[in-house]
Structure formats: C-alpha cells, structure tokens
Design a protein around this motif. Structure first.
Motif, mmCIF file in Angstrom:
data_model
loop_
_atom_site.group_PDB
_atom_site.id
_atom_site.type_symbol
_atom_site.label_atom_id
_atom_site.label_comp_id
_atom_site.label_asym_id
_atom_site.label_seq_id
_atom_site.Cartn_x
_atom_site.Cartn_y
_atom_site.Cartn_z
ATOM 1 N N GLN A 154 -15.514 1.896 -23.375
ATOM 2 C CA GLN A 154 -17.046 2.676 -22.870
ATOM 3 C C GLN A 154 -17.179 2.284 -21.546
ATOM 4 O OE1 GLN A 154 -20.273 1.527 -25.554
ATOM 5 N NE2 GLN A 154 -18.867 1.298 -27.148
ATOM 6 N N GLY A 155 -16.391 1.529 -20.801
ATOM 7 C CA GLY A 155 -16.819 1.024 -19.476
ATOM 8 C C GLY A 155 -16.716 2.015 -18.173
ATOM 9 N N ARG A 156 -17.625 1.791 -17.281
ATOM 10 C CA ARG A 156 -17.329 2.703 -16.059
ATOM 11 C C ARG A 156 -17.185 1.732 -14.982
ATOM 12 N NH1 ARG A 156 -16.929 5.795 -19.489
ATOM 13 N NH2 ARG A 156 -17.744 7.686 -20.185
ATOM 14 N N LEU A 157 -16.375 2.031 -14.017
ATOM 15 C CA LEU A 157 -16.285 1.085 -12.815
ATOM 16 C C LEU A 157 -17.523 0.588 -12.229
ATOM 17 C CD1 LEU A 157 -13.097 2.434 -10.935
ATOM 18 C CD2 LEU A 157 -13.179 0.096 -12.309
ATOM 19 N N PRO A 158 -17.821 -0.781 -12.100
ATOM 20 C CA PRO A 158 -19.118 -1.206 -11.349
ATOM 21 C C PRO A 158 -18.958 -1.123 -9.894
ATOM 22 C CG PRO A 158 -17.881 -2.966 -12.239
ATOM 23 C CD PRO A 158 -17.179 -1.813 -12.916
ATOM 24 N N TYR A 159 -17.716 -1.208 -9.394
ATOM 25 C CA TYR A 159 -17.463 -0.901 -8.131
ATOM 26 C C TYR A 159 -15.950 -0.141 -8.052
ATOM 27 C CZ TYR A 159 -16.011 -5.742 -9.628
ATOM 28 O OH TYR A 159 -15.500 -6.924 -10.361
ATOM 29 N N GLU A 160 -15.969 0.397 -6.745
ATOM 30 C CA GLU A 160 -14.760 1.345 -6.566
ATOM 31 C C GLU A 160 -13.632 0.500 -6.139
ATOM 32 O OE1 GLU A 160 -16.139 3.601 -3.266
ATOM 33 O OE2 GLU A 160 -15.076 2.204 -1.656
ATOM 34 N N LEU A 161 -12.309 1.121 -6.470
ATOM 35 C CA LEU A 161 -11.198 0.537 -6.301
ATOM 36 C C LEU A 161 -10.603 1.143 -5.213
ATOM 37 C CD1 LEU A 161 -9.941 -0.018 -9.804
ATOM 38 C CD2 LEU A 161 -11.438 -1.494 -8.400
ATOM 39 N N PRO A 162 -10.355 0.510 -4.071
ATOM 40 C CA PRO A 162 -10.004 0.894 -2.711
ATOM 41 C C PRO A 162 -8.586 1.636 -2.802
ATOM 42 C CG PRO A 162 -11.021 -1.005 -2.255
ATOM 43 C CD PRO A 162 -10.863 -0.924 -3.730
ATOM 44 N N ARG A 163 -8.158 2.648 -1.920
ATOM 45 C CA ARG A 163 -6.706 3.236 -1.907
ATOM 46 C C ARG A 163 -5.832 2.293 -1.170
ATOM 47 N NH1 ARG A 163 -4.455 7.543 -4.128
ATOM 48 N NH2 ARG A 163 -6.743 8.378 -4.477
ATOM 49 N N SER A 164 -6.239 1.634 -0.149
ATOM 50 C CA SER A 164 -5.673 0.906 0.831
ATOM 51 C C SER A 164 -6.241 -0.265 1.414
ATOM 52 C CB SER A 164 -4.870 1.890 1.770
ATOM 53 O OG SER A 164 -6.121 2.153 2.751
ATOM 54 N N MET A 165 -5.534 -1.374 1.841
ATOM 55 C CA MET A 165 -6.445 -2.527 2.525
ATOM 56 C C MET A 165 -6.855 -1.754 3.898
ATOM 57 S SD MET A 165 -6.622 -4.885 0.902
ATOM 58 C CE MET A 165 -7.370 -5.835 2.327
ATOM 59 N N ALA A 166 -6.179 -0.776 4.554
ATOM 60 C CA ALA A 166 -6.521 -0.155 5.637
ATOM 61 C C ALA A 166 -8.118 0.438 5.439
ATOM 62 C CB ALA A 166 -5.501 0.825 6.542
ATOM 63 N N ALA A 167 -8.240 0.845 4.407
ATOM 64 C CA ALA A 167 -9.622 1.745 4.010
ATOM 65 C C ALA A 167 -10.697 0.502 4.019
ATOM 66 C CB ALA A 167 -9.509 2.443 2.947
ATOM 67 N N VAL A 168 -10.365 -0.530 3.520
ATOM 68 C CA VAL A 168 -11.061 -1.914 3.356
ATOM 69 C C VAL A 168 -11.570 -2.394 4.554
ATOM 70 C CG1 VAL A 168 -11.383 -4.327 2.270
ATOM 71 C CG2 VAL A 168 -10.341 -2.322 0.958
ATOM 72 N N GLU A 169 -10.475 -2.646 5.130
ATOM 73 C CA GLU A 169 -10.590 -3.203 6.564
ATOM 74 C C GLU A 169 -11.580 -2.334 7.588
ATOM 75 O OE1 GLU A 169 -7.014 -3.900 7.770
ATOM 76 O OE2 GLU A 169 -6.549 -5.557 6.346
ATOM 77 N N ALA A 170 -11.687 -0.972 7.232
ATOM 78 C CA ALA A 170 -12.436 -0.133 8.370
ATOM 79 C C ALA A 170 -13.772 0.370 7.771
ATOM 80 C CB ALA A 170 -11.790 1.278 8.086
ATOM 81 N N SER A 171 -14.055 -0.369 6.251
ATOM 82 C CA SER A 171 -15.447 0.060 5.916
ATOM 83 C C SER A 171 -16.441 -1.015 6.408
ATOM 84 C CB SER A 171 -15.364 -0.125 4.391
ATOM 85 O OG SER A 171 -14.974 -1.274 3.807
ATOM 86 N N PRO A 172 -17.626 -0.673 6.441
ATOM 87 C CA PRO A 172 -18.661 -1.497 6.907
ATOM 88 C C PRO A 172 -19.059 -2.350 5.613
ATOM 89 C CG PRO A 172 -19.598 0.595 6.494
ATOM 90 C CD PRO A 172 -18.195 0.755 6.294
#
Length: 568
Positions: free
Chosen positions: A530-548
């Motif tokens: 029944q679960g829905r993701l409680p946080y998004e799963l990034p596509r790449s570490m570059a996207a993580v590093e670029a996000s505020p």
C-alpha cells in the motif's frame, strides 16, 4: 509534606517542593544523561542519584521486559530513599523498528516491531500512526519508560542526510498530519499518569544539512537554506504544538546565512526564546541534544562537545549561553557542579534556575511519578510484544512496502527462487529455493541504500555521502538480471540512486524496515503493498548535488517522484 499529597493541584505541589530543594538538588534535576542497561553497579547509582542528585536517564540497551521492569523499580527505590524522594524519569530513543544506531535508535528486541517512520509515512494513515503510538506507549509504560525521545519531524529535503529513517519524509503536510496523531497516541488528548511525554525533535527542523552531512560531527555542523525555506521547516512543529507536545529538542546544527546567530540551535536565543518561547508560546521542557557542553568518548571514538559556533567557550560558558538562550535541560551531560558554580557566582539567578526546575517537576507530577513510581514486572511480561501488538506491527510492515515497478508479481507459489539478502529458510515457505541463478525461475534480491563508509566506530552508524551504488555492485546486479528475471527490494533508510538496477529489474520494491516474511507475503500475493514514496528517489548524484538542501523534492527528473507507488 504537601508535595506528596496527590489531592493538591500540580502547581501547589511544585511550589512546595521547589521551596524545599537545595541548589544542588535543583541543579541535578536539569541533566538528562545516558544510562546503559543492564544496570551498572551500586557505585554508579550512588554517584548519579545520591551524589549528583540526577533523576533523568536515557536508557540504552535493555534485556527482557521483566528485567527492564525490575531494574526500573530498583532505581526508583534508590531515588525514593533520597532526602526528597524525587522519582526517576526514564526515556528512550525509538525501539520498535529495524535500525540500530546508538545515537538515534535501537532494534525492537522484545517490543513489537514496526516499519520505521518513513514506512508509516508511506502508508499515510493518521489512524494507523495513532494506533502504533498507543501500542508503543503501553509497552513503554509497562517497563517504566515515560519519555519518548521522539518523534523526529525534520523534513528530508537533503537526500544525503543520514537521519532520514527517523522522519516522516519530505512533505510538510504529511508530516504535520502524522505527527499530531503520533503525539496524541503517546500522550493522549492531555498528558497524564498513563501517558508518555514526547520530546519532539529537532527544532527548528534538522533536514537542510550542508552536503547532507550530520551535525553530530564537526564536518556537518552547518545548516543552510539556499532556497530560502527556513519557515517551511517550522510547519511540522506547529502541528506538534497543536497536539500538545510536552518537550522539544533543538538540533545540533548551526544556521548559516539566516537572520539568526550562527551558533548551534541549543545555544541560539533567537531560535529558542524568540521562535519557540515567544512566537509559539511553548512553555514545556526544552532539552538540548546530547553532548553540547563537555567532550566525551563514544564507542572509543573521541567526540568533542557539539558546541558549534561556540567551541571557543569554556564548558561553563557554554552552559550559561544555553540557559540564557532558553534551555531547561542538558541532554547527555552529567555535570551539575558547573551549574551550581554559575548560580553561586551570580551568573545565573535563582529565579532563572527555578523557572526550569518548575517545568521539569511539573512534568514528573503530571506523569504521576510521585504517586505511582513502580511498575509490575508480571504485567511487563504480558504487555511488551503482546501477540496482537506484534501482529499489528507485521501488518504495517507489509502495508508500508512500496511497489515501484511491476512485471511478474505476484510470484507463483512453488516457483524456483534464488535469493540474496533473504533467509533461505523463510523463502522455502513460498517457493523452492535453489543454489544458483541458472536454476531459478526468479531471483529475489534485498539491497540497502548505499552510503560511504566513515572512520570511527560511532560515526560508522551514520550513513552519509553518495546515494549511488558502486560500479562493481551495479555490474554484479545487472549480470544477475541478465541471467534470471530479478525482483529487487531496496531498504530506503534514506533515498537511493539506482536507475541501472531499476531498469534491469522485472519488479522493484522499496521497504523502510520489513521482515523477509513481510516482503515475501507481498511478492507472492498473500498481502497487498500500500506504500507511496515518502521522499523522491533521485535519478543521479549530479541532480542531488545541484538541488537546494532546504527544498523538498528539489532534484531534477527524479527516477521515482514523491508519492509514487503501485498496487499491482
């Protein structure tokens, strides 16, 4: 003695007791330190309770429910024999799930076992969260634990942060809805003798850590707000205040680039007095996070005091700054002599000391500890881990599982299964377990969100750094996927980056603390995810590093967005 008369109003009992207390007895009341179970010897009890007049202890470890109850009673007897007979208050970090971190949580042991808070958020039911909290309350009370060092209601806006598994995820509205139910389940509509006081943390929100590092450590002390969302992180706390949380814990981090002084939140008058006391009119106990004043060794690792921004101050000066900021208690510290000296030197007034003493005593009276300090070991054995509690926890585990991608599910009973990270004896109850991928109809692989290994026995428990799987592990999993249809389950103690693994899997499941049996029940169609993701799963570490770091859902083109989840 009037303070022992349960027929009197709490305020009158507090007034009477405060008037009888010496300076040293008052000072001891304001320290909330760690105590390991099974119990230390009489010498330690004498030093803490008799010598330093301390009576708030954060219990680590445990034992059987009977042993915990009997140990609790023995220390209450020790406290009852002191001059004023002030009872002990026992607290604990979360102890109902699957993770073990001596700085944050413990394994469930004898207690009923539930998914970690992100799993409760994945289900998203306030009713279920309140049911969990009520069950946990009953188990805590049975062994004498009366303060929960939780809920943790930080928002996971920096995916790399190691404390995500204690939270309800990235969304302020969802967290606010669930934290209200959580506190009401532990405390009741009004805190009283049957309740467990909640120390809600970490004010004013501990999620936006620079580079995702944790402020337990000097390299993670900075908390940054490049997206200008400081106020957004306050929203869950507004719900906690509405629910009547009895206590608040500020975090270690120091805000950088805000209107507030760049010192750790436990020393920050603008945050504790300005926001917490004045803006939100909070009059409960404010207890610092553990170890702000003195240096220590934890698991053999040298740990400087988390006096971020005030490292240059002496321990006494740090204590003074925290009290002037509005703190009532010092977590993880056992140095009341410093406080005595500050009062005797006139640097802290008796009136200011008594303000905190009254708050702490008021909670002890409200919890009924003066009137009924002991617990029943027989009842503890009956209540903790009771069959219906355990069943409810297991059902929550299966419900929390989040199906991210599906091809062949449910699997056929009796299928030939190759397993990794799954107990083969458990899997044998669902299919024929085979030794090699080549023999299998399907492979079931359990993975955990990756992290960078850090030096030091204590820091190793804080899983930080890159969210991406190492290239060698990706190659190994993709070779397996090329050999046999593969179902991948990923334990999301924090978000993970795994686009290659997800692409090659025939099905992908996320879990937040679930037994092998819970997972296999879902994979073989005996229970519905029944679960829905409680946080998004990034596509790449570059996207993580670029996000505020202070903005929820800030990564570009996520692999799976917040709220994603399939039912079949």
């Amino acid at each position: 003695m009037n303070y022992k008369d349960p027929s009197l109003p709490t305020a009158a009992r507090v007034d009477d007791l405060v008037a009888r207390m010496t300076l040293r007895e008052k000072a001891g009341l304001l320290f909330h330190t760690i105590w390991f179970a099974p119990p230390p010897g009489a010498e330690t009890a004498e030093s803490m309770i008799d010598g330093r007049h301390m009576n708030h202890f954060n219990v680590l470890g445990g034992g059987s429910p009977r042993e915990m109850a009997e140990w609790h009673n023995a220390l209450q007897e020790r406290a009852a024999a002191t001059r004023l007979g002030i009872p002990v208050t026992f607290s604990t970090d979360p102890r109902h799930s699957f993770s073990s971190n001596p700085g944050a949580s413990m394994m469930a042991g004898a207690f009923s076992q539930w998914p970690e808070p992100p799993g409760l958020a994945a289900i998203g039911s306030a009713e279920l969260v309140r049911k969990f909290a009520d069950i946990a309350r009953r188990e805590y009370v049975a062994v004498g634990i009366r303060v929960a060092l939780h809920p943790q209601i930080d928002l996971v806006t920096e995916p790399r942060w190691s404390r995500a598994n204690g939270t309800f995820g990235q969304d302020a509205e969802l967290t606010s809805r669930l934290v209200r139910a959580y506190i009401l389940g532990f405390q009741g509509e009004r805190l009283g003798p049957g309740g467990v006081a909640c120390m809600t943390k970490h004010f004013p929100g501990g999620g936006p850590q620079k580079d995702g590092e944790d402020p337990h450590f000097a390299h993670g002390r900075e908390q940054v707000y490049p997206g200008g969302r400081f106020e957004h992180h306050l929203k869950p706390f507004e719900a906690a205040f509405d629910a009547g949380t009895s206590q608040i814990m500020p975090y270690y981090g120091m805000p950088v680039g805000t209107e507030h002084e760049e010192v750790g939140f436990g020393f920050n008058k603008g945050v504790i007095t300005g926001l917490l006391r004045e803006r939100y009119s909070f009059d409960g106990i404010v207890c610092t996070d553990w170890g702000l004043i003195t240096d220590a060794f934890i698991m053999g690792q040298e740990m400087p005091a988390r006096a971020w921004g005030v490292e240059h101050l002496t321990p006494a000066e740090r204590m003074l700054k925290a009290i002037e900021a509005g703190v009532d208690q010092f977590g993880g510290e056992a140095c009341p002599d410093l406080l005595v000296e500050l009062v005797e030197d006139g640097r802290i007034s008796t009136a200011r000391l008594d303000e905190s003493v009254r708050r702490v005593l008021r909670e002890k009276f409200t919890l009924g500890l003066f009137d009924a300090p002991f617990v029943d070991p027989d009842a503890a054995e009956e209540v903790v881990g009771r069959a219906d509690f355990a069943r409810a926890g297991f059902e929550a585990q299966t419900a929390s599982l989040t199906l991210l991608k599906n091809g062949p599910l449910p699997l056929a009973d009796g299928a030939r299964v190759y397993v990794e990270g799954v107990d083969a004896d458990v899997a044998a109850g669902y299919g024929k377990v085979v030794a090699t991928p080549e023999e299998a109809d399907v492979a079931v692989v359990r993975l955990a969100a990756p992290y960078e290994h850090r030096p030091g026995a204590f820091e190793a428990f804080f899983h930080s750094g890159s969210l991406a799987f190492p290239a060698a592990e990706i190659d190994r999993i993709t070779r397996l996927q090329a050999t046999v249809p593969t179902v991948v389950d990923v334990y999301l103690e924090r978000p993970a980056v795994f686009p290659e693994i997800a692409e090659g899997a025939v099905a992908v499941v996320a879990d937040y603390g679930a037994s092998d049996r819970a997972l296999l029940d879902v994979l073989f169609g005996r229970a519905e995810p029944q679960g829905r993701l409680p946080y998004e799963l990034p596509r790449s570490m570059a996207a993580v590093e670029a996000s505020p770091s202070d903005v929820p859902g800030g990564t570009a083109d996520p692999l799976y967005p917040f709220g994603h989840g399939l039912t079949s």
